[in-house]
Design a protein around this motif. Structure first.
Motif, PDB file in Angstrom:
ATOM      1  N   HIS A 204      10.031 -28.173  25.584  1.00 33.96           N
ATOM      2  CA  HIS A 204      10.871 -27.242  26.350  1.00 33.96           C
ATOM      3  C   HIS A 204      12.191 -26.965  25.649  1.00 33.96           C
ATOM      4  O   HIS A 204      12.841 -25.950  25.912  1.00 33.96           O
ATOM      5  CB  HIS A 204      11.075 -27.756  27.787  1.00 33.96           C
ATOM      6  N   TYR A 205      12.566 -27.845  24.705  1.00 36.96           N
ATOM      7  CA  TYR A 205      13.794 -27.618  23.940  1.00 36.96           C
ATOM      8  C   TYR A 205      13.739 -26.286  23.192  1.00 36.96           C
ATOM      9  O   TYR A 205      14.751 -25.579  23.078  1.00 36.96           O
ATOM     10  CB  TYR A 205      14.007 -28.740  22.914  1.00 36.96           C
ATOM     11  N   TYR A 206      12.561 -25.942  22.650  1.00 37.61           N
ATOM     12  CA  TYR A 206      12.416 -24.706  21.873  1.00 37.61           C
ATOM     13  C   TYR A 206      12.649 -23.472  22.747  1.00 37.61           C
ATOM     14  O   TYR A 206      13.424 -22.574  22.393  1.00 37.61           O
ATOM     15  CB  TYR A 206      11.024 -24.644  21.236  1.00 37.61           C
ATOM     16  N   TRP A 207      11.959 -23.426  23.878  1.00 39.38           N
ATOM     17  CA  TRP A 207      12.091 -22.269  24.764  1.00 39.38           C
ATOM     18  C   TRP A 207      13.508 -22.162  25.310  1.00 39.38           C
ATOM     19  O   TRP A 207      14.084 -21.066  25.384  1.00 39.38           O
ATOM     20  CB  TRP A 207      11.086 -22.375  25.910  1.00 39.38           C
ATOM     21  N   ALA A 208      14.094 -23.295  25.686  1.00 41.67           N
ATOM     22  CA  ALA A 208      15.446 -23.293  26.243  1.00 41.67           C
ATOM     23  C   ALA A 208      16.466 -22.769  25.231  1.00 41.67           C
ATOM     24  O   ALA A 208      17.303 -21.918  25.549  1.00 41.67           O
ATOM     25  CB  ALA A 208      15.834 -24.702  26.692  1.00 41.67           C
ATOM     26  N   LEU A 387      17.049 -28.326  30.596  1.00 44.83           N
ATOM     27  CA  LEU A 387      16.601 -27.534  31.741  1.00 44.83           C
ATOM     28  C   LEU A 387      15.818 -28.360  32.747  1.00 44.83           C
ATOM     29  O   LEU A 387      15.857 -28.085  33.947  1.00 44.83           O
ATOM     30  CB  LEU A 387      15.753 -26.347  31.275  1.00 44.83           C
ATOM     31  N   ASP A 388      15.088 -29.390  32.277  1.00 48.07           N
ATOM     32  CA  ASP A 388      14.318 -30.190  33.237  1.00 48.07           C
ATOM     33  C   ASP A 388      15.197 -31.170  33.999  1.00 48.07           C
ATOM     34  O   ASP A 388      14.705 -31.914  34.840  1.00 48.07           O
ATOM     35  CB  ASP A 388      13.146 -30.913  32.558  1.00 48.07           C
ATOM     36  N   GLN A 397      10.122 -29.174  36.095  1.00 45.15           N
ATOM     37  CA  GLN A 397       8.737 -29.535  35.795  1.00 45.15           C
ATOM     38  C   GLN A 397       7.938 -28.311  35.367  1.00 45.15           C
ATOM     39  O   GLN A 397       7.146 -28.368  34.430  1.00 45.15           O
ATOM     40  CB  GLN A 397       8.086 -30.173  37.021  1.00 45.15           C
ATOM     41  N   GLU A 398       8.171 -27.183  36.037  1.00 48.02           N
ATOM     42  CA  GLU A 398       7.438 -25.964  35.692  1.00 48.02           C
ATOM     43  C   GLU A 398       7.843 -25.446  34.318  1.00 48.02           C
ATOM     44  O   GLU A 398       7.000 -24.917  33.575  1.00 48.02           O
ATOM     45  CB  GLU A 398       7.658 -24.879  36.748  1.00 48.02           C
ATOM     46  N   VAL A 399       9.121 -25.577  33.967  1.00 50.65           N
ATOM     47  CA  VAL A 399       9.554 -25.198  32.615  1.00 50.65           C
ATOM     48  C   VAL A 399       8.762 -26.008  31.586  1.00 50.65           C
ATOM     49  O   VAL A 399       8.180 -25.458  30.645  1.00 50.65           O
ATOM     50  CB  VAL A 399      11.069 -25.430  32.423  1.00 50.65           C
ATOM     51  N   ASN A 400       8.721 -27.326  31.777  1.00 50.57           N
ATOM     52  CA  ASN A 400       7.999 -28.191  30.849  1.00 50.57           C
ATOM     53  C   ASN A 400       6.517 -27.832  30.779  1.00 50.57           C
ATOM     54  O   ASN A 400       5.930 -27.713  29.698  1.00 50.57           O
ATOM     55  CB  ASN A 400       8.155 -29.655  31.257  1.00 50.57           C
ATOM     56  N   VAL A 416       4.746 -17.403  31.482  1.00 45.30           N
ATOM     57  CA  VAL A 416       5.698 -18.522  31.528  1.00 45.30           C
ATOM     58  C   VAL A 416       6.863 -18.173  32.446  1.00 45.30           C
ATOM     59  O   VAL A 416       7.223 -18.943  33.349  1.00 45.30           O
ATOM     60  CB  VAL A 416       6.217 -18.867  30.115  1.00 45.30           C
ATOM     61  N   THR A 417       7.439 -17.001  32.248  1.00 44.72           N
ATOM     62  CA  THR A 417       8.607 -16.618  33.055  1.00 44.72           C
ATOM     63  C   THR A 417       8.229 -16.402  34.519  1.00 44.72           C
ATOM     64  O   THR A 417       9.009 -16.713  35.418  1.00 44.72           O
ATOM     65  CB  THR A 417       9.266 -15.340  32.498  1.00 44.72           C
ATOM     66  N   THR A 418       7.031 -15.870  34.751  1.00 41.59           N
ATOM     67  CA  THR A 418       6.571 -15.667  36.130  1.00 41.59           C
ATOM     68  C   THR A 418       6.380 -17.002  36.843  1.00 41.59           C
ATOM     69  O   THR A 418       6.796 -17.174  37.999  1.00 41.59           O
ATOM     70  CB  THR A 418       5.252 -14.876  36.147  1.00 41.59           C
ATOM     71  N   SER A 419       5.768 -17.962  36.158  1.00 43.65           N
ATOM     72  CA  SER A 419       5.517 -19.273  36.759  1.00 43.65           C
ATOM     73  C   SER A 419       6.823 -19.998  37.090  1.00 43.65           C
ATOM     74  O   SER A 419       6.957 -20.610  38.153  1.00 43.65           O
ATOM     75  CB  SER A 419       4.670 -20.130  35.819  1.00 43.65           C
ATOM     76  N   ILE A 420       7.778 -19.928  36.173  1.00 42.51           N
ATOM     77  CA  ILE A 420       9.075 -20.592  36.398  1.00 42.51           C
ATOM     78  C   ILE A 420       9.794 -19.937  37.572  1.00 42.51           C
ATOM     79  O   ILE A 420      10.398 -20.603  38.412  1.00 42.51           O
ATOM     80  CB  ILE A 420       9.938 -20.554  35.136  1.00 42.51           C
ATOM     81  N   THR A 421       9.739 -18.596  37.641  1.00 44.61           N
ATOM     82  CA  THR A 421      10.382 -17.866  38.726  1.00 44.61           C
ATOM     83  C   THR A 421       9.761 -18.236  40.072  1.00 44.61           C
ATOM     84  O   THR A 421      10.470 -18.448  41.066  1.00 44.61           O
ATOM     85  CB  THR A 421      10.281 -16.351  38.492  1.00 44.61           C
ATOM     86  N   GLU A 422       8.429 -18.320  40.117  1.00 40.96           N
ATOM     87  CA  GLU A 422       7.754 -18.691  41.357  1.00 40.96           C
ATOM     88  C   GLU A 422       8.169 -20.085  41.811  1.00 40.96           C
ATOM     89  O   GLU A 422       8.393 -20.326  43.003  1.00 40.96           O
ATOM     90  CB  GLU A 422       6.235 -18.617  41.159  1.00 40.96           C
TER      91      GLU A 422
END
Length: 427
Positions: A204-208, A387-388, A397-400, A416-422
């Motif tokens: 998740h470090y990469y995406w963050a 972020l976690d 958890q969803e970000v990870n 990915v963005t949809t799942s995190i938003t939900e």
């Protein structure tokens, strides 16, 4: 995080502690609740399962109890993910150990909101001796709920010898340069990056960081409020990460690799079998503990900027380690934290596993890479907690999970963005 925590309402119902707990102020007056033999005992949960903490933490604890024979400390040391899982379970039952590891942020805030954590503001009369940035993750609404013992930032740790072998003469400053260096390393027969895909949090470090570099730090902070991560900058962050994944830069079997385990990310890096890893300030000590010490061959550089992105290279992502107290913990527990942090700062820094949280202690650093990290942090124009930890547990958890799915080819950047938003909207 390993699993989500219950809602605040469930927390309160489960714990029954908000009205019944003894406050730290009251505990300070009573000195805790001594046992029949006159001893005060408290439980201490930490994550010191690798060196230098594995040896150093028990030494500090033993020194404290030797100086205070009326105090007994029951210590539980657990690996990072095992700790999170166990703490989640015990928190869900409305209970917390007297002293427990915390990274602050949304996870700690949810525990605070449930009335499970001691407010230290009025009894932490030595907080002025700590650096403001190290305290930041443990403060909510102007109140302080934790004591830091380490602070730092995530960046790329790299093997200078392997870079030279591939003809890479300087660390990349942009994402495009990083991708090109990955290609050069692969062409030279070098595994570019070590990654613990199994544990998810390193990924998740990469995406963050890409979200920070593309959309900017304010976008992450705004998303935490609006609970909407579907903006173009977040989608683009995933697209850039997919560019890297498509180059197949990670070691064979990375999806099943742990972080500090034999053959895992840290060992792969420490044993010279990969050229880079994106990790926090603790990386060199874990490399040495799990694999070998790269010594002078080890270097550090900050996460590159992204062409067209609004984020700056001086905006840092990371965090440190700290400890919080359960509501009603004996005052001796706070005495222990003062001893741990203030009186043992020199030992913590000398171990090369931690960075300073005490004002002026940065002068004690001798390791060249630690100095680079500390200097980068001191010049940071912005700071984002992991972020976690920064977001509520379910969101972290969803970000990870979602980023891990992207890296495994199971989700697109948009998904990915949809799942995190939900997850954010239902948290």
């Amino acid at each position: 995080m390993v699993s989500t925590l219950p809602s605040r309402r469930n927390f309160l119902a489960l714990s029954g502690l908000t009205a019944l707990s003894v406050s730290m102020t009251a505990a300070c007056g009573s000195g805790g609740k001594p046992a029949a033999d006159g001893k005060v005992s408290f439980a201490w949960w930490n994550i010191a399962t690798t060196e230098p903490g594995k040896s150093l933490f028990p030494q500090i604890s033993a020194a404290f109890t030797a100086a205070h024979p009326n105090i007994a400390i029951s210590t539980t040391s657990l690996e990072n993910e095992a700790f999170k899982s166990k703490l989640t379970a015990t928190t869900s039952s409305g209970k917390l150990p007297d002293v427990f590891q915390t990274w602050g942020g949304g996870v700690l805030q949810q525990q605070v909101d449930a009335g499970l954590v001691e407010d230290l503001t009025d009894v932490l009369d030595w907080s002025s001796e700590l650096t403001p940035v190290s305290l930041q993750a443990y403060q909510f609404g102007g109140r302080t709920y934790g004591v830091p013992y380490d602070i730092g930032m995530v960046g790329f740790w790299y093997n200078k010898k392997l870079f030279a072998k591939a003809g890479v003469t300087a660390p990349p400053a942009t994402w495009a340069e990083l991708l090109e260096d990955v290609r050069k390393l692969k062409a030279a027969g070098v595994t570019p990056i070590a990654l613990a895909g199994k544990e998810k949090w390193p990924g998740h470090y990469y995406w963050a960081y890409l979200a920070m570099r593309v959309a900017g730090l304010p976008a992450l902070q705004q998303a935490a409020t609006t609970k909407d991560f579907t903006g173009a900058g977040f989608v683009q962050a995933g697209a850039h990460l997919k560019e890297l994944v498509d180059l197949q830069p990670f070691q064979t079997g990375f999806l099943g690799a742990g972080y500090a385990t034999p053959g895992g990310q840290a060992a792969t890096m420490g044993n010279g079998k990969a050229a880079m890893e994106l990790m926090g300030q603790w990386a060199p000590s874990v490399q040495k503990d799990a694999g070998a010490d790269l010594g002078a061959d080890l270097g550090f550089f900050p996460f590159p900027t992204v062409d067209g992105g609004v984020g700056q290279i001086t905006e840092a992502f990371g965090g440190g380690g700290g400890f919080a107290l359960r509501k009603g913990a004996p005052k001796e527990a706070l005495d222990f934290l003062k001893f741990f942090v203030l009186e043992n700062e020199s030992k913590l820094l000398a171990s090369n596993g931690y960075l300073p949280v005490v004002r002026g202690a940065e002068k004690q650093l001798t390791d060249a890479n630690k100095k680079v990290v500390a200097e980068s942090l001191s010049k940071a124009t912005g700071f984002q907690l992991f972020l976690d930890q920064a977001y509520p547990p379910a969101v972290g958890q969803e970000v990870n999970d979602s980023v891990a799915d992207l890296m495994a080819g199971k989700k697109t950047s948009e998904q990915v963005t949809t799942s995190i938003t939900e997850a954010a909207k239902s948290a």
